[in-house]
Motif scaffolding. Sequence first.
Motif, PDB file in Angstrom:
ATOM      1  N   SER A  34       0.806  -1.206   0.000  1.00  0.00           N
ATOM      2  CA  SER A  34       0.000   0.000   0.000  1.00  0.00           C
ATOM      3  C   SER A  34       0.846   1.266   0.000  1.00  0.00           C
ATOM      4  O   SER A  34       0.678   2.142  -0.826  1.00  0.00           O
ATOM      5  CB  SER A  34      -0.909  -0.035   1.217  1.00  0.00           C
ATOM      6  OG  SER A  34      -1.534   1.180   1.379  1.00  0.00           O
ATOM      7  N   ASN A  35       1.775   1.340   0.931  1.00  0.00           N
ATOM      8  CA  ASN A  35       2.401   2.622   1.224  1.00  0.00           C
ATOM      9  C   ASN A  35       3.907   2.458   1.270  1.00  0.00           C
ATOM     10  O   ASN A  35       4.407   1.495   1.844  1.00  0.00           O
ATOM     11  CB  ASN A  35       1.880   3.112   2.582  1.00  0.00           C
ATOM     12  CG  ASN A  35       2.454   4.443   2.992  1.00  0.00           C
ATOM     13  OD1 ASN A  35       2.636   5.312   2.164  1.00  0.00           O
ATOM     14  ND2 ASN A  35       2.752   4.594   4.262  1.00  0.00           N
ATOM     15  N   THR A  76       7.358   4.805   2.155  1.00  0.00           N
ATOM     16  CA  THR A  76       7.780   6.127   2.585  1.00  0.00           C
ATOM     17  C   THR A  76       9.165   6.075   3.193  1.00  0.00           C
ATOM     18  O   THR A  76       9.666   5.020   3.552  1.00  0.00           O
ATOM     19  CB  THR A  76       6.790   6.730   3.595  1.00  0.00           C
ATOM     20  OG1 THR A  76       7.161   8.076   3.823  1.00  0.00           O
ATOM     21  CG2 THR A  76       6.799   5.996   4.890  1.00  0.00           C
ATOM     22  N   TYR A  81       7.819  -0.047   3.918  1.00  0.00           N
ATOM     23  CA  TYR A  81       6.790  -0.528   2.986  1.00  0.00           C
ATOM     24  C   TYR A  81       5.667  -1.106   3.834  1.00  0.00           C
ATOM     25  O   TYR A  81       5.923  -1.977   4.665  1.00  0.00           O
ATOM     26  CB  TYR A  81       7.345  -1.621   2.067  1.00  0.00           C
ATOM     27  CG  TYR A  81       8.430  -1.158   1.123  1.00  0.00           C
ATOM     28  CD1 TYR A  81       9.712  -0.912   1.588  1.00  0.00           C
ATOM     29  CD2 TYR A  81       8.177  -0.978  -0.225  1.00  0.00           C
ATOM     30  CE1 TYR A  81      10.713  -0.486   0.730  1.00  0.00           C
ATOM     31  CE2 TYR A  81       9.174  -0.554  -1.097  1.00  0.00           C
ATOM     32  CZ  TYR A  81      10.430  -0.308  -0.613  1.00  0.00           C
ATOM     33  OH  TYR A  81      11.413   0.118  -1.459  1.00  0.00           O
ATOM     34  N   HIS A  82       4.448  -0.637   3.617  1.00  0.00           N
ATOM     35  CA  HIS A  82       3.307  -1.200   4.341  1.00  0.00           C
ATOM     36  C   HIS A  82       2.625  -2.238   3.462  1.00  0.00           C
ATOM     37  O   HIS A  82       2.058  -1.893   2.427  1.00  0.00           O
ATOM     38  CB  HIS A  82       2.317  -0.109   4.740  1.00  0.00           C
ATOM     39  CG  HIS A  82       2.760   0.641   5.946  1.00  0.00           C
ATOM     40  ND1 HIS A  82       3.549   1.766   5.871  1.00  0.00           N
ATOM     41  CD2 HIS A  82       2.558   0.433   7.262  1.00  0.00           C
ATOM     42  CE1 HIS A  82       3.795   2.210   7.084  1.00  0.00           C
ATOM     43  NE2 HIS A  82       3.213   1.428   7.952  1.00  0.00           N
ATOM     44  N   GLN A 117       6.151   5.928  -5.664  1.00  0.00           N
ATOM     45  CA  GLN A 117       6.468   6.266  -4.283  1.00  0.00           C
ATOM     46  C   GLN A 117       7.969   6.178  -4.019  1.00  0.00           C
ATOM     47  O   GLN A 117       8.518   6.951  -3.248  1.00  0.00           O
ATOM     48  CB  GLN A 117       5.703   5.343  -3.339  1.00  0.00           C
ATOM     49  CG  GLN A 117       4.207   5.386  -3.601  1.00  0.00           C
ATOM     50  CD  GLN A 117       3.427   4.656  -2.544  1.00  0.00           C
ATOM     51  OE1 GLN A 117       3.364   5.083  -1.412  1.00  0.00           O
ATOM     52  NE2 GLN A 117       2.838   3.543  -2.902  1.00  0.00           N
ATOM     53  N   TYR A 139      -0.185   3.191  11.391  1.00  0.00           N
ATOM     54  CA  TYR A 139      -0.685   3.430  10.040  1.00  0.00           C
ATOM     55  C   TYR A 139      -2.193   3.242  10.082  1.00  0.00           C
ATOM     56  O   TYR A 139      -2.673   2.166  10.417  1.00  0.00           O
ATOM     57  CB  TYR A 139      -0.038   2.462   9.039  1.00  0.00           C
ATOM     58  CG  TYR A 139      -0.543   2.627   7.627  1.00  0.00           C
ATOM     59  CD1 TYR A 139      -0.127   3.703   6.862  1.00  0.00           C
ATOM     60  CD2 TYR A 139      -1.433   1.729   7.071  1.00  0.00           C
ATOM     61  CE1 TYR A 139      -0.593   3.872   5.578  1.00  0.00           C
ATOM     62  CE2 TYR A 139      -1.903   1.892   5.775  1.00  0.00           C
ATOM     63  CZ  TYR A 139      -1.478   2.966   5.038  1.00  0.00           C
ATOM     64  OH  TYR A 139      -1.947   3.148   3.763  1.00  0.00           O
ATOM     65  N   ARG A 179      -5.946   3.810   7.996  1.00  0.00           N
ATOM     66  CA  ARG A 179      -6.444   4.048   6.641  1.00  0.00           C
ATOM     67  C   ARG A 179      -7.968   3.951   6.624  1.00  0.00           C
ATOM     68  O   ARG A 179      -8.565   3.244   7.438  1.00  0.00           O
ATOM     69  CB  ARG A 179      -5.860   3.037   5.668  1.00  0.00           C
ATOM     70  CG  ARG A 179      -6.135   1.601   6.070  1.00  0.00           C
ATOM     71  CD  ARG A 179      -5.634   0.626   5.042  1.00  0.00           C
ATOM     72  NE  ARG A 179      -6.195  -0.698   5.251  1.00  0.00           N
ATOM     73  CZ  ARG A 179      -6.159  -1.654   4.342  1.00  0.00           C
ATOM     74  NH1 ARG A 179      -5.590  -1.443   3.191  1.00  0.00           N
ATOM     75  NH2 ARG A 179      -6.686  -2.826   4.593  1.00  0.00           N
ATOM     76  N   TYR A 185       0.448   7.700   7.976  1.00  0.00           N
ATOM     77  CA  TYR A 185       1.479   6.973   8.707  1.00  0.00           C
ATOM     78  C   TYR A 185       2.179   7.971   9.606  1.00  0.00           C
ATOM     79  O   TYR A 185       2.743   8.964   9.130  1.00  0.00           O
ATOM     80  CB  TYR A 185       2.458   6.347   7.725  1.00  0.00           C
ATOM     81  CG  TYR A 185       3.638   5.657   8.356  1.00  0.00           C
ATOM     82  CD1 TYR A 185       3.455   4.683   9.329  1.00  0.00           C
ATOM     83  CD2 TYR A 185       4.941   5.952   7.970  1.00  0.00           C
ATOM     84  CE1 TYR A 185       4.535   4.051   9.899  1.00  0.00           C
ATOM     85  CE2 TYR A 185       6.021   5.318   8.526  1.00  0.00           C
ATOM     86  CZ  TYR A 185       5.818   4.367   9.492  1.00  0.00           C
ATOM     87  OH  TYR A 185       6.890   3.734  10.059  1.00  0.00           O
ATOM     88  N   ARG A 202       3.167  11.021   7.190  1.00  0.00           N
ATOM     89  CA  ARG A 202       3.131  10.636   5.782  1.00  0.00           C
ATOM     90  C   ARG A 202       1.683  10.413   5.363  1.00  0.00           C
ATOM     91  O   ARG A 202       0.905   9.799   6.104  1.00  0.00           O
ATOM     92  CB  ARG A 202       3.948   9.362   5.590  1.00  0.00           C
ATOM     93  CG  ARG A 202       3.512   8.467   4.474  1.00  0.00           C
ATOM     94  CD  ARG A 202       4.098   8.868   3.150  1.00  0.00           C
ATOM     95  NE  ARG A 202       3.665   7.962   2.106  1.00  0.00           N
ATOM     96  CZ  ARG A 202       3.796   8.222   0.805  1.00  0.00           C
ATOM     97  NH1 ARG A 202       4.344   9.330   0.417  1.00  0.00           N
ATOM     98  NH2 ARG A 202       3.375   7.369  -0.091  1.00  0.00           N
ATOM     99  N   ARG A 262      -0.661   8.641   2.587  1.00  0.00           N
ATOM    100  CA  ARG A 262      -0.691   7.687   1.491  1.00  0.00           C
ATOM    101  C   ARG A 262      -1.768   8.160   0.526  1.00  0.00           C
ATOM    102  O   ARG A 262      -2.960   8.015   0.779  1.00  0.00           O
ATOM    103  CB  ARG A 262      -1.004   6.289   2.031  1.00  0.00           C
ATOM    104  CG  ARG A 262      -0.875   5.198   1.023  1.00  0.00           C
ATOM    105  CD  ARG A 262      -2.213   4.738   0.538  1.00  0.00           C
ATOM    106  NE  ARG A 262      -2.047   3.556  -0.317  1.00  0.00           N
ATOM    107  CZ  ARG A 262      -2.715   3.352  -1.433  1.00  0.00           C
ATOM    108  NH1 ARG A 262      -3.607   4.216  -1.828  1.00  0.00           N
ATOM    109  NH2 ARG A 262      -2.525   2.276  -2.129  1.00  0.00           N
TER     110      ARG A 262
END
Lengths: 213, 208, 386
Positions: free
Chosen positions: B57-58, B60, B102-103, B142, C320, C322, C333, C346, C348
Motif C-alpha cells: 500500500s504505502n 515512505t 513498505y506497508h 512512491q 498506520y 487508513r 502513517y 506521511r 498515502r
Amino acid sequence: MDEKLKAELSKQGIFTTSLQELYNWGRKSSIWPLNFGLACCAIEMIATTMARYDLARFGAEVFRPSPRQADLMIVAGTVTKKMAPQVVRLYNQMPEPKYVISMGACAISGGPFKQGYNVLKGIDRFIPVDVYIPGCPPRPEALIDAFLMLQKKIDEQQLTGKDRPRHLTAGEASEFIVPLFGAHDLEPTQNPAVWRPPLVQISKAGTDGSGND
Amino acid sequence: MDLETIKSTLEANVPDCRLEVIVNPSPSGQHSLLVDAEHAFAVASFLRSSAGFNYCSNVTGIDWPAKELSEKVKVKKIVDGVETEIDEVSKTMIPGCLEVVYHLFSMSEKIGPLPLRMRTQDRAEGVHLPSLTPVWRSAELQEREVFDLFGVVFDGHPDLRRLLMWDEFEDHPMRRDYVNPDDYEYEPTAHDDVLQRANQHRSTVGER
Amino acid sequence: MSVTAYPTTPPILEPAADGSETQLLEISMGPQHPSTHGVFRMNVVLDGERVVKLKPVFGYLHRNHEKIAENETYLGSMPYTDRLDYICSITNNWAYALAVEKLAGIQVPERAEYLRVITGELTRLQNHASLIGFLLQDMGSSGTPLMYAFRERENILDLFEALTGSRMMCNYMRFGGCRVDTPAGWLEQAQKVVTEFPRFLDEYENLLVGNEILMERTQGIGVLSPELAIDSAISGPMARASGVNYDIRKVDNYSIYSRFSFRVPLGSHGDVYDRYMIRFLEMRESVKILNEAMRDIPAGPIVDPKMRIRGFRPKPGEAYGRIESPKGELGFYLISDGSTNPYRYRVRPPSLINLTVLEDLCLGVNVADVVAILGSIDIVLGEVDR
C-alpha cells in the motif's frame, strides 16, 4: 462633457455618451477569464460559474482554455515554485489589456503553506495584480465581489492622459521575466520591477507600540 | 499469521537473511520487520509470492540524523581510598541513516499492515537500497518520491527521476537538516523563528 | 526588460517500423489544460492520433504538506488535511483522526461515530456527483451535466456549512470525536437532502447513461486488468471497477461500518464506462448507509471527555491508519517521538498511486481518450502532489 448637463439631458430622455465610456462599458461587460485553476480555490471558481451563483450575470462566464483569448487571469490557488514559471508564461501570452485577480490566501501570500520550501509567497512577486480576494478558499460571493471591483476599475480607466493604463503607453512592459529553475530556488526569486518588499518594520511586527504584544 | 511466524518462515526460506522485529510500543501494535539490504529483494519476493502479501500500500522514507545519546550510568570508583558509586554521563553516538518503510497487506487473507523496513548505511554516500518496484509495481512512483525528497537511491528502479521537485533541484527537502531557501523578504508575522529568518535575510541582503 | 526565451522541444523524427514516413509528435498536455483537473501534466508522444508514450509529470502543486506537518502540533495539521483532497475534506480529517487514535489509543463515542459516517458518506455523494459531472464535461458534454452535479453538490455543501461553518474546508474531526454537534434541525434537513438524492441519480441516468456517444467513447477504453490493479495497489472505485473486491469499509471494519447493510458494487470490464457506472452504484449504496445511520443515531457526547486538546503528546511509537475515502485508500502513517509534533507524518495518497498505471491504460488509444481515462481515475492534485 459636463456631467450636470449630461444628467439633465438624461432626465429629458436624451442619452449622451463618450467613446471612452462606450469602450469601457463594452470591455467591463464581457470579461473572458482564462480557464485555469491551480488548487482548492479553483473548485470555488467553478462553483461560481455554476447555476447557483451564475457568474454569467456579469458577462464573465466564457472561460477560455487558451490565454490568447482571455482578458482576465484568476490565479485560483497555491502557486508553487514549480508552477510559477508557467503562470508567468501564461500571463505573458495573454493579449493586452489584461487583468489579474489573486484569489485566496495562497495566491496573495502563500497562505497556510507560506513556510513551504516549494511555495511561492504570493504571485505578485512576478506579475502585477489588480484585485486581491482573501479567504481560504474565498466564497463564490467573494469572487463575484472581486469581479464587480474589477468592472469598476475598468470603467474608471482613462484612455488618454497620464493616468492611462499601462498597456496604452508605448514602450511599457507587457511581458515579464519568466523565472528559471535553480539548484535551490527559483532564479530570480522575485521580479524587482513588479514587487518590492512592503516597507514595514518587521522587527516591530506584533506590537502596536502600546507595550502589549 | 503473527510476526514471529513470518520471521521464522522467512529465515527458513531465504538463507542468510538477517531479520529483526522492531517492537512498536504504541497502542496500535503494528510491529515491523527490519530486513538487511542485501536480502531485501529476496525477502520481498517471498512475501509476495508465498506469504500472500500482494498489496503494497504505502512506501515512505524516514530520516534519522546522527544523534548523541547521553545516559546516566552508575560507575563504581575508588575515591580517596573508599569505593563509592558515582553518576557518570556516558555519551554514545548513534550514526544516522535513512529508512524506507513498505506497508504490506494481504488482499486474500485480509491481514496487515506488515511494515517492512530497510535502512541505508549512512546519510551521505551509502544511500543505496534495492528497489522493490519489480516486486510491487505500486512502489514505482512512491520510490521516486522517496528518492526526490530523502535522497535514497533505489538500485534496479526502472525510471528513477525526481517526482515532485524540478530536475535541476539539488537538495532533499524532507531531510531533517534541510534549510529553506532564503526568500524571507517580507514576513508580516510574529512567529519567532520566522521573524529571526526575516531579520537574518535583511542583514545579509540588506534593505532595498 | 529582457524576457527569457521559451524552451522549444523539437519534434522527434523517426521512421516507422514498416518503413513508412511518419512523424512522432511530442506534446505537453498541461500543466494548464482544461481537462487535467488542476495542474497535472502529461508528456505525450503521438503517432498520428495514437498515443505511443505517456509520461506524467507531477509536483506542480507540491505544497510541502508533510514537511509543514512535522513542524506543527498534531491538531495543527488537521486544517491542512482539509486541503489535501480539497473536494472531500471530511474524509481526510477522518483518516488523520483515525491514525492518531490508533497511535494514542483513543476511543470514539457512539454519537461521534455516527456523525463521522453521516458526514463521510455525504462527502462521498458530493465527490462522486462532481466526478461524473467533470468526466462528462471533459468528454465534451459541456455545461448541463456539470450544472446538474453542482446543483446537488451545493445542497450537500449547505449541510456542511450549517454543521461546520465552512463549505469546503470543514476541519470537522477531532481526536476522539467530532468538533461540534449538529445544530437544531440539521438531521431533518440532511434527511431531506438524502431522500431527494436518488431522484437526481435517476434523472442523471435518464440523461446520459444509455447515451450512444457516451458508450462509444467509454466502453472498452482504458481497460485495467485486476492483476495489474492489485500489483499497482490501485484502490477505491477504480479497483472495484476492475472486479477487485476490496473495500476498506468491509475489510477493516473501521468505525461502525459493520452495522450497516450495504453492498460493494463491482465492475467486470475495468474500462472507463465501468469506472463511470460504479460511482452511480456507490452513491446508491451510500444513500442506504445514510438512511440507516440517520435513523439509528443515538444521543450522547461527541468527543471523548478524557481527551485533552492542549499539550497532546502520544507516547513514542508509530501507527498506520487508513479509510476508504471516495478516491480510494487514504492512509496516514505517523511516527511519534513523544513530543507535541509528529516525528514523521506521511500521507498515502490514493490519487497519486492510482496514477501509477496511467501510461498502461493510455498506450494505443486516441489522444482524446486520454482525457476520458484521466477523468475516470478521479484525481485531485492537492492529494497527488501534497
